[in-house]
Scaffold this motif. Sequence first.
Motif, short mmCIF file in Angstrom:
data_model
loop_
_atom_site.label_atom_id
_atom_site.label_comp_id
_atom_site.label_asym_id
_atom_site.label_seq_id
_atom_site.Cartn_x
_atom_site.Cartn_y
_atom_site.Cartn_z
N VAL A 60 2.03 1.36 -0.47
CA VAL A 60 1.97 0.14 0.33
C VAL A 60 2.74 0.34 1.62
O VAL A 60 3.84 0.90 1.62
CB VAL A 60 2.56 -1.06 -0.44
N ASP A 68 -0.48 -3.90 5.06
CA ASP A 68 -0.46 -5.32 5.41
C ASP A 68 -0.06 -5.50 6.87
O ASP A 68 1.12 -5.48 7.20
CB ASP A 68 0.53 -6.06 4.49
N VAL A 128 6.78 0.10 -5.45
CA VAL A 128 5.46 0.70 -5.20
C VAL A 128 5.57 2.21 -4.99
O VAL A 128 4.54 2.90 -4.96
CB VAL A 128 4.73 0.05 -4.00
N ALA A 145 -1.48 -4.29 -5.34
CA ALA A 145 -0.31 -3.40 -5.45
C ALA A 145 0.34 -3.52 -6.83
O ALA A 145 1.11 -2.66 -7.23
CB ALA A 145 0.70 -3.74 -4.37
N LEU A 172 -2.43 0.68 0.66
CA LEU A 172 -2.58 -0.75 0.97
C LEU A 172 -1.68 -1.05 2.16
O LEU A 172 -0.48 -0.80 2.11
CB LEU A 172 -2.15 -1.57 -0.25
N LEU A 213 -3.42 -8.40 -1.42
CA LEU A 213 -2.80 -7.07 -1.37
C LEU A 213 -1.71 -6.94 -2.43
O LEU A 213 -1.62 -5.92 -3.12
CB LEU A 213 -2.24 -6.80 0.03
N ASN A 214 -0.90 -7.98 -2.56
CA ASN A 214 0.17 -7.93 -3.56
C ASN A 214 -0.39 -7.79 -4.97
O ASN A 214 0.21 -7.10 -5.81
CB ASN A 214 1.04 -9.19 -3.47
#
Lengths: 263, 257
Positions: free
Chosen positions: A86, A165, B159, A60, A163, A56-57
């Motif tokens: 995210v 988590d 982000v 991102a 995204l 995921l990182n």
Amino acid sequence: MSANEQQIKIRVRGLNKSFNGRNGELVALKDVDLDVYTNEFICIVGPSGCGKTTLLNILAGLEKPTSGVAEMDGSEIKGPSAERGVVFQQYALFPWKTVIQNVEFGLKLKGMDKERRRQEAMKYVEMVGLKDFADAYPKELSGGMKQRVAIARAYAVNPEVLLMDEPFGALDAQTRAQLQEDLLKTWDKEKKTCFFITHDVDEAVLLAQRVVIMGARPGRIREIINIDVPYPRNQETKLQEDYIAYRNLIWSKVYKEYLEVAK
Amino acid sequence: MEGKSKKISSSVILLASLAIGFVIWTIISLVPSIGSIIVGPAKVFEALISEYENGNLAKNISISLWRVFSGFSIGLITAIPVAFLMGWYTLVRQFVEPWIQFFRTIPPIALIPLVIVALGVGESAKTTVIFVASFLVMVVTIYQGVKGVDPVLINAARVLGASDRDIFFDVVVPASVPYILVGVRLGLGSALTTLVAAELTGASSGLGNMIMEASLYFRMDVVMLGIILIGVIGFILDKAVLYLEKRITSWQEMREQ
Ligand SMILES: Nc1ncnc2c1ncn2[C@@H]1O[C@H](COP(=O)(O)OP(=O)(O)OP(=O)(O)O)[C@@H](O)[C@H]1O
Ligand SMILES: [Mg+2]
């Protein structure tokens, strides 16, 4: 699946990621290939430490792969971008900002003027049912409410890809069920490409069109399974036979991966 | 309900504590051999009145406070940018940190003779010593805050499309505010202690000097008065910063006191 869904939004090829840990090199991801389709809801499951967060990182843009590429719309992901929102496991709200200020922060960064971004942000605060808490600070919110704010904040900048988590990992069963339904409804309304990590197989099967099963040591993709359960889905979907069959199938596969790790 | 009754009882306890302190102080001052050194509350109060009436008190307090605030302000104005630069640029940190660590091990009072030789006994000498003392305390505290900013928050901003500049002003600075306020508290405390030391060694005015001069004439009432005033000033300054801290950083999660 319709033709539209088959358009590739995110393409991962030959992805490897190692860390230099205390016991020498640690391979967190090995030879990962993955396509995520436009507007798809895809869930990632797998044992702890199999590299879900690492993947995921990288998507991102917060971490760089050791080798291989991750692309979005055909161009390499080189750093973070507001195109990919995210939702972190630890909420990651700015404690010095109120709910509305948290949600409008991304809009402020986009240069939207004060009035408009307040209006826009309010829409998302209402969407997650926190209108009455718009001026509250995060410390005044419960875990579930904080996570709603985090989701609203990610949605507000209108990213093409979300995204997430383990966003519901820390919540009680009831709040979790509620947020799952909210998320499904929201995804139905404002279609986005959702990449969703979870430990919970029930959750994965309920939400996803496809479930990616990962294995550990080294972290890699084991299998990708289509979930052909029609939408709209809600908690009652869990009573359907097709849902149960998928859940049992995936659960047994994931369980095998857990056993691998335990060995 | 419970909170309120707790509050009342705690202020009752404070009053009781103060009263008992005064009683013990009075009893000690009544012991013949000690009484000439530790004079009683009544005598100190008389000294307060007479020093107030001859105008020395206001003069000494305002001069001392002026020195504290000038040294402290210069310390704060320099500590904030230095701490942020250290937290933001590794190179700056590596360059500056050893010096700060080194000077921190030296009690500022030890610098006084050097500073007096270099700058004389005037105001600039005192301001310099206080500046050094408060700067060192504050730069270390604020740097800890800048360094300790949760990387998850920085990522959360990135982000959302934040540039380095946005991250600095919208994440690092607000996240460091609580540490700046802690630094201010520690810095003021160290400014005050250093001030008194500086005034005791070489000054013609100020509370420290008032104590020093009075002790030469064995005016223990004035000595006691000076000591108590310094304590009261320190207490008030500390409470003022605490109050500010509560107002400005009300967003912080409650910490156990
Ligand atoms: N910054 C890092 N430095 C060193 N090792 C790391 C780092 N980040 C992750 N790892 C290692 O990489 C592996 C994968 O970690 P990752 O966090 O991606 O797992 P995960 O699948 O998200 O696990 P969980 O389900 O527990 O969140 C782990 O063995 C972890 O120790
Ligand atoms: Mg993880």
